[in-house]
Design a protein around this motif. Structure first.
Motif, short mmCIF file in Angstrom:
data_model
loop_
_atom_site.label_atom_id
_atom_site.label_comp_id
_atom_site.label_asym_id
_atom_site.label_seq_id
_atom_site.Cartn_x
_atom_site.Cartn_y
_atom_site.Cartn_z
N ILE A 1 0.91 -1.19 0.01
CA ILE A 1 0.03 0.12 -0.17
C ILE A 1 0.90 1.27 0.07
O ILE A 1 2.07 1.14 0.48
N PHE B 1 -4.21 0.40 -2.23
CA PHE B 1 -3.38 -0.48 -2.78
C PHE B 1 -2.83 -0.40 -4.12
O PHE B 1 -3.03 0.42 -4.64
N GLN C 1 0.81 -6.87 5.47
CA GLN C 1 0.76 -5.55 4.58
C GLN C 1 1.79 -4.63 4.78
O GLN C 1 2.29 -4.27 5.85
#
Length: 219
Positions: A122, A128, A209
Motif C-alpha cells: 500500500i 492498494f 501488509q
C-alpha cells in the motif's frame, strides 16, 4: 509453548514512529498465545519505547553499535530462542489470518524451512499498489508451483522477506542478512538460501501488509 519470535527493528522515535510502532505491536499482539516479540533499537530509542500490553511477551534489545536494518535484524536472530522467527518492519502489519495460515502450511509441509507470505503493498494513504511474492503461484514460474528456487531468483528479483517465517537453526547455519548490502540484502538472502538447497515456499494467502514508498523505507 511459543515457537515463533517476531523481530521488529526500529532506528528512530518521534510522534509518527510512535503511532507506527503501536500499530505494528497491535498486529503482533493478536497472536500473543503463540509468539514472542523482540524489538531491537539504538539505546536512545530503546529508552523511549513504551509498550502497552498485558498479554504479549516481549523484550527490548539495545543495539549499541550498528543500527542499520540488517544489523538490528541479525541481533534479533542471535537472541532468538524459538524454533521460528519472522521479521516485521515498523510501518507494516500482519493480517489476522497470518498465523492460522502459516500453521496450516507448516503442518502440511514439514520439510520447508522458509515460508514467505503473500504481501499486500500500500502507499502512505493506505491505497492498494500491488501484491508481492505471488509469482511462485504462476504456472511454469518455478519447477514446483508455490516454491521458490535459485533459477527463478536469477531471472526475477521482486520478493519481500518481511512477514515470512524462518526456521531459526537453518538461518543461523546459512548466515543472516548481509550488513554491507544496503538495498538488495533481501534478494541476496533468498538467493543464498535457495542456492544452498533451503526449501522456500510462498503461502498463497495475504498475510502481511507492507507500506511502500515511505521516504525512509528500505524497500
Amino acid at each position: 509453548m511459543k515457537n515463533i519470535t517476531v523481530i521488529l527493528p526500529i532506528h528512530t522515535m518521534d510522534e509518527e514512529y510512535e503511532i507506527m510502532l503501536r500499530n505494528a505491536v497491535d498486529s503482533v499482539e493478536q497472536f500473543y498465545n503463540d509468539v514472542k516479540l523482540i524489538i531491537v533499537a539504538p539505546k536512545s530509542v530503546a529508552s523511549a519505547i513504551k509498550i502497552e500490553t498485558d498479554k504479549l511477551e516481549y523484550r527490548i534489545i539495545e543495539n549499541e553499535f550498528d543500527t542499520d536494518f540488517c544489523s538490528q535484524v541479525n541481533l534479533g536472530i542471535e537472541n532468538c530462542d524459538t524454533e521460528w522467527f519472522s521479521i516485521l518492519e515498523v510501518d507494516d502489519e500482519y493480517n489476522k489470518n497470518w498465523l492460522r495460515s502459516m500453521n496450516t502450511y507448516m503442518t502440511e509441509n514439514p520439510e520447508v524451512d522458509v515460508f514467505l507470505s503473500l504481501v499486500k503493498d500500500i502507499n502512505v494513504e493506505g491505497e492498494f499498489l500491488s501484491f508481492t511474492n505471488e509469482a511462485t503461484w504462476a504456472y511454469g514460474f518455478t519447477e514446483k508451483q508455490g516454491f521458490l528456487d535459485n533459477e527463478a531468483l536469477l531471472e526475477y528479483q521482486n520478493f519481500q522477506i518481511n512477514g515470512g517465517l524462518y526456521r531459526t537453526s537453518v538461518i543461523k547455519e546459512n548466515g543472516s542478512l548481509k550488513e554491507n548490502i544496503k538495498l538488495t540484502f533481501g534478494y541476496e538472502f533468498l538467493l543464498r538460501l535457495t542456492h544452498n538447497g533451503v526449501k522456500v515456499m510462498t503461502m498463497p494467502k495475504i498475510g502481511y501488509q507492507h507500506l511502500n514508498f515511505r521516504e525512509d523505507s528500505l524497500f
